[in-house]
Design a protein around this motif. Structure first.
Motif, mmCIF file in Angstrom:
data_model
loop_
_atom_site.group_PDB
_atom_site.id
_atom_site.type_symbol
_atom_site.label_atom_id
_atom_site.label_comp_id
_atom_site.label_asym_id
_atom_site.label_seq_id
_atom_site.Cartn_x
_atom_site.Cartn_y
_atom_site.Cartn_z
ATOM 1 N N GLU A 24 26.310 97.166 60.335
ATOM 2 C CA GLU A 24 26.527 96.093 61.316
ATOM 3 C C GLU A 24 25.407 95.057 61.277
ATOM 4 O O GLU A 24 25.600 93.914 61.709
ATOM 5 C CB GLU A 24 26.609 96.629 62.756
ATOM 6 N N GLU A 25 24.238 95.444 60.788
ATOM 7 C CA GLU A 25 23.071 94.551 60.871
ATOM 8 C C GLU A 25 22.476 94.131 59.531
ATOM 9 O O GLU A 25 21.772 93.120 59.474
ATOM 10 C CB GLU A 25 21.955 95.244 61.663
ATOM 11 N N VAL A 42 17.599 94.044 50.351
ATOM 12 C CA VAL A 42 18.207 94.379 51.649
ATOM 13 C C VAL A 42 17.921 93.208 52.574
ATOM 14 O O VAL A 42 16.755 92.807 52.734
ATOM 15 C CB VAL A 42 17.616 95.680 52.234
ATOM 16 N N ILE A 43 18.968 92.641 53.152
ATOM 17 C CA ILE A 43 18.779 91.482 54.042
ATOM 18 C C ILE A 43 19.416 91.749 55.401
ATOM 19 O O ILE A 43 20.439 92.434 55.499
ATOM 20 C CB ILE A 43 19.378 90.178 53.442
ATOM 21 N N PRO A 44 18.825 91.184 56.466
ATOM 22 C CA PRO A 44 19.523 91.196 57.746
ATOM 23 C C PRO A 44 20.696 90.213 57.684
ATOM 24 O O PRO A 44 20.577 89.156 57.057
ATOM 25 C CB PRO A 44 18.468 90.734 58.754
ATOM 26 N N LEU A 45 21.808 90.541 58.321
ATOM 27 C CA LEU A 45 22.943 89.622 58.358
ATOM 28 C C LEU A 45 22.591 88.383 59.178
ATOM 29 O O LEU A 45 23.097 87.297 58.935
ATOM 30 C CB LEU A 45 24.171 90.324 58.948
ATOM 31 N N ALA A 63 15.742 98.211 59.995
ATOM 32 C CA ALA A 63 15.723 97.639 58.636
ATOM 33 C C ALA A 63 15.183 98.670 57.643
ATOM 34 O O ALA A 63 15.746 98.873 56.563
ATOM 35 C CB ALA A 63 14.880 96.371 58.605
ATOM 36 N N MET A 64 14.114 99.350 58.017
ATOM 37 C CA MET A 64 13.532 100.368 57.130
ATOM 38 C C MET A 64 14.488 101.549 56.945
ATOM 39 O O MET A 64 14.535 102.162 55.878
ATOM 40 C CB MET A 64 12.196 100.862 57.693
ATOM 41 N N PHE A 100 14.032 92.503 51.898
ATOM 42 C CA PHE A 100 13.228 93.627 51.431
ATOM 43 C C PHE A 100 13.632 93.904 49.988
ATOM 44 O O PHE A 100 14.790 94.253 49.738
ATOM 45 C CB PHE A 100 13.484 94.864 52.297
ATOM 46 N N HIS A 101 12.704 93.733 49.058
ATOM 47 C CA HIS A 101 12.981 94.098 47.672
ATOM 48 C C HIS A 101 12.840 95.606 47.541
ATOM 49 O O HIS A 101 11.833 96.177 47.990
ATOM 50 C CB HIS A 101 11.955 93.481 46.721
ATOM 51 N N ILE A 102 13.790 96.243 46.889
ATOM 52 C CA ILE A 102 13.641 97.642 46.465
ATOM 53 C C ILE A 102 13.572 97.625 44.950
ATOM 54 O O ILE A 102 14.502 97.138 44.290
ATOM 55 C CB ILE A 102 14.817 98.515 46.934
#
Ligand code: 5GP
Ligand code: ZN
Length: 113
Positions: A24-25, A42-45, A63-64, A100-102
């Protein structure tokens, strides 16, 4: 949402990507210019320009948690990985939407460039 923001375009579906993960986020997708065998963002919507613009710190915890979920999906949890949040000019941030880069799939070096 910012109309000019490329990651808002991805989050809204206007710019199509193959998501690795979505809740959802947050969502996750492969970086266009991978720096490691595994390189996912990984991005927030929701639009936040940078890490410093998030006021609700519990959001960063979620987020984490999304990052950890993606790491499991990518199966880099066992061997290790790196999470990077480039922030601002000196941090090397080029897209002004929190991400967030993974990075994984190889041994990382230190210090980073
Ligand atoms: P930054 O330099 O801001 O930390 O990272 C931005 C990242 O976004 C870069 O690694 C870049 O390759 C990636 N990127 C920029 N535009 C796009 C795009 O349109 N699609 C995808 N998948 N990645 C992008
Ligand atoms: Zn945005």
């Amino acid at each position: 949402m910012s109309l000019e923001c490329v990651f808002c375009g991805i989050a809204s579906g206007n710019i199509p990507v193959q998501p690795v993960y979505r809740n959802e986020e947050f969502m996750a997708f492969a970086d266009l210019n991978p720096q490691a065998p595994v390189h996912v963002l990984v991005i927030p919507l929701k639009h936040f320009t940078s890490l410093m613009d998030v006021e609700d710190v519990s959001y960063l915890g979620r987020a984490m948690d999304a990052v950890r979920e993606v790491v499991r999906i990518l199966e880099v949890d066992e061997f290790g990985f790196r999470v990077v949040v480039n922030t601002g000019n000196n941090g090397g941030q080029t897209v002004p939407h929190l991400h967030f880069h993974i990075l994984g799939g190889r041994v990382m070096t230190w210090p980073p460039g």
